[in-house]
Design an enzyme around this catalytic site. Structure first.
Site, PDB file in Angstrom:
ATOM      1  N   SER A 188      -5.429   1.032   0.510  1.00 48.62           N
ATOM      2  CA  SER A 188      -5.717   2.121   0.127  1.00 48.62           C
ATOM      3  C   SER A 188      -7.419   2.254   0.369  1.00 48.62           C
ATOM      4  O   SER A 188      -7.771   2.103   1.820  1.00 48.62           O
ATOM      5  CB  SER A 188      -5.581   2.130  -1.566  1.00 48.62           C
ATOM      6  OG  SER A 188      -5.854   3.299  -1.966  1.00 48.62           O
ATOM      7  N   GLU A 195       4.279   7.670  -0.740  1.00 48.43           N
ATOM      8  CA  GLU A 195       3.010   7.394  -1.469  1.00 48.43           C
ATOM      9  C   GLU A 195       2.545   8.189  -2.700  1.00 48.43           C
ATOM     10  O   GLU A 195       2.248   7.590  -3.773  1.00 48.43           O
ATOM     11  CB  GLU A 195       1.954   7.647  -0.372  1.00 48.43           C
ATOM     12  CG  GLU A 195       1.999   6.670   0.842  1.00 48.43           C
ATOM     13  CD  GLU A 195       1.245   5.452   0.443  1.00 48.43           C
ATOM     14  OE1 GLU A 195       0.504   5.277  -0.307  1.00 48.43           O
ATOM     15  OE2 GLU A 195       1.373   4.602   1.408  1.00 48.43           O
ATOM     16  N   HIS A 206       2.688   4.487  -3.566  1.00 45.57           N
ATOM     17  CA  HIS A 206       1.608   3.884  -3.331  1.00 45.57           C
ATOM     18  C   HIS A 206       1.219   2.722  -3.903  1.00 45.57           C
ATOM     19  O   HIS A 206       1.891   2.361  -5.045  1.00 45.57           O
ATOM     20  CB  HIS A 206       0.430   4.504  -3.550  1.00 45.57           C
ATOM     21  CG  HIS A 206      -0.973   4.282  -2.978  1.00 45.57           C
ATOM     22  ND1 HIS A 206      -1.332   4.553  -1.878  1.00 45.57           N
ATOM     23  CD2 HIS A 206      -1.979   3.770  -4.076  1.00 45.57           C
ATOM     24  CE1 HIS A 206      -2.625   3.880  -1.795  1.00 45.57           C
ATOM     25  NE2 HIS A 206      -3.113   3.536  -3.065  1.00 45.57           N
TER      26      HIS A 206
END
Length: 498
Positions: free
Chosen positions: A198, A318, A412
């Site tokens: 990320s 995600e 995610h």
């Protein structure tokens, strides 16, 4: 798992010399662990908004038995706080790192090293997150280093009287510490892989593009993050809004006089609103003309860090971490989907392909799939395309195992417990549920180990056949050009945007 604290009654202690003094760690589950080692001076007082400086040397032996202080931050807002536990350790010396090593002794051969840069939107996270426990990497012959860096306005606020990208400068200082000290922990400073997820992956991409980082690592891993930075004038807005809320000038000198808790409160109020559709105020890396002389995406497409081996990828869904817990998926109907397509100028033909491939999907799920590919999968594929034929190989993966927790699917951050082989930890279970497949973690963790050790994670490097290693519910599989019809649909978008 440990909580980061050990007692002399039940552990063996080990000592290692560093350039600043001797540190004492502990042997836990067969590997030596050193926590909270300072790699830079505490960013407090006059140093609060400056570039990092070296730590003060010490005499005697310094205990490295507990995680060091984390950067000032607030927890994730509900409901994400239950899915992404984010421990906070009080104290001022947040520029510290941890080392897990199977052999805390110098070795002429040296072991591969993986330096982990945590994610968290440049606002959250730390090296103390239990999912990032480095025991499995050390068990398998890789020295794992995890790093703290300044967050929020202290790390990434834009001021006229302070260097930009201070959090990125912190990461650079940590990599320099690794270069100068890791041999004493059994690591090879010439075999360093820098990895992040990320915002950590965005940071890694920026380090790839930063001339000052050249030579500090040989390989890099980008998990669910892409090269990205903005012009300073585009990033000043967040700092300005915090200054307005505090009633002070938007200068580092004025912010340094503000109580840290008051600063955190104002920062949280400014950055806490919005959603993935309306957008939210946030912090970003900036093209500052010094550390980042040009946009990282442009630099990497033009050949920067071409000699560095690269492993990149994302999860299949995600968007579900951001859309599902707060009910956004259900709130998106056909009208909102249409408005979002217009806002982001997504070609109608592209949207039709996504709908046709997902006949049972809701409008919110269609929008999420488009957002996932627009923000992550498409730019990562294009990065791999641009590096075709470069001296450094590129490898692409996709993580597709779906979590049963709250219908999160392959969302995610879900892959982190698999990469670190920490599925058993309660903080990992919060996201994966109790029955995540250990065999998949074995395969994914092994791929990261092999990449750090040899530069080859175990599947073909990227070429015109577009090979992707899918870590999915049926186990690892090699897929050529997955969902290529959807990717082709973004070509008109690229033409319109460039």
């Amino acid at each position: 798992m440990t909580d980061g604290r050990v007692t002399a009654a039940r552990v063996k202690h080990v000592r290692v010399p560093t350039a600043y003094g001797v540190v004492r760690g502990a042997v836990e589950r067969g590997v030596a662990v050193f926590r909270g080692i300072p790699y830079a001076a505490p960013p407090v007082g006059a140093r609060r908004f400056r570039a990092p400086g070296p730590p003060e040397p010490w005499t005697g032996v310094r205990d490295a038995l507990a995680y060091g202080p984390t950067a000032p931050k607030r927890p994730y807002a509900p409901p994400l706080d239950r899915l992404l536990p984010d421990p906070a350790v009080p104290g001022e010396g947040c520029l510290n790192l941890n080392v897990w090593t199977p052999s805390p002794k110098p070795d002429p051969a040296g072991l591969p090293v993986l330096v982990w840069i945590h994610g968290g939107s440049l606002l959250h996270g730390s090296s103390a997150v239990p999912v990032y426990d480095g025991t499995a990497f050390a068990r398998d012959g890789v020295v794992l280093v995890s790093v703290n860096y300044r967050l929020g306005v202290e790390g990434f606020g834009v001021f006229p009287d302070a260097p930009a990208n201070r959090g990125l400068l912190d990461q650079l200082a940590a990599l320099a510490w690794v270069r100068d000290n890791i041999a004493a922990f059994g690591g090879d400073p010439d075999r360093v892989t820098v990895a992040g997820e990320s915002a950590g992956a965005v940071s890694v991409a920026a380090l790839l593009a930063a001339p000052r980082a050249a030579g500090l690592f040989r390989r890099a891993v980008l998990q669910s993050g892409v090269p990205a930075a903005v012009a300073p004038e585009a990033a000043r807005g967040t700092t300005g809004l915090i200054a307005k809320r505090l009633g002070v000038p938007a200068t580092a000198a004025a912010f340094a006089a503000v109580d840290p808790e008051a600063l955190l409160t104002a920062q949280t109020e400014v950055t806490g609103g919005g959603d993935p559709l309306t957008g939210r105020t946030s912090f970003q890396l900036v093209v500052d003309g010094e550390l980042l002389p040009r946009d990282p995406a442009e630099a990497l497409r033009s050949g920067a860090a071409a000699e560095v081996d690269l492993l990149v990828g994302a999860t299949t869904e995600e968007y579900r971490l951001w859309f599902v817990p707060g009910g956004l998926t259900e709130r998106v109907g056909r009208l909102k989907l249409r408005l979002a397509l217009l806002k982001f100028r997504i070609p109608n033909a592209t949207a039709r392909t996504y709908r046709a491939n997902r006949p049972d999907a809701t409008p919110g799920e269609i929008l999420g799939a488009l957002a996932t590919d627009l923000l992550l999968r498409v730019p990562l594929n294009r990065l791999a395309d641009a590096r075709a034929g470069a001296p450094g190989a590129s490898y692409v993966y996709e993580f597709g195992w779906p979590s049963p927790v709250q219908r999160l699917g392959a969302c995610h951050a879900l892959e982190l417990g698999f990469v670190f082989d920490t599925l058993a930890h309660p903080d990992t279970v919060a996201l994966t549920g109790p029955d995540a497949p250990q065999e998949l973690a074995d395969a994914m963790h092994r791929a990261w180990v092999e990449f750090a050790a040899t530069g080859d994670p175990g599947w073909p490097s990227w070429d015109t056949s577009r090979p992707v290693r899918l870590f999915g519910p049926a186990g690892p599989a090699l897929v050529l050009a997955p969902r290529d019809d959807e990717l082709r649909g973004w070509e008109p978008y690229r033409s319109a945007r460039t």
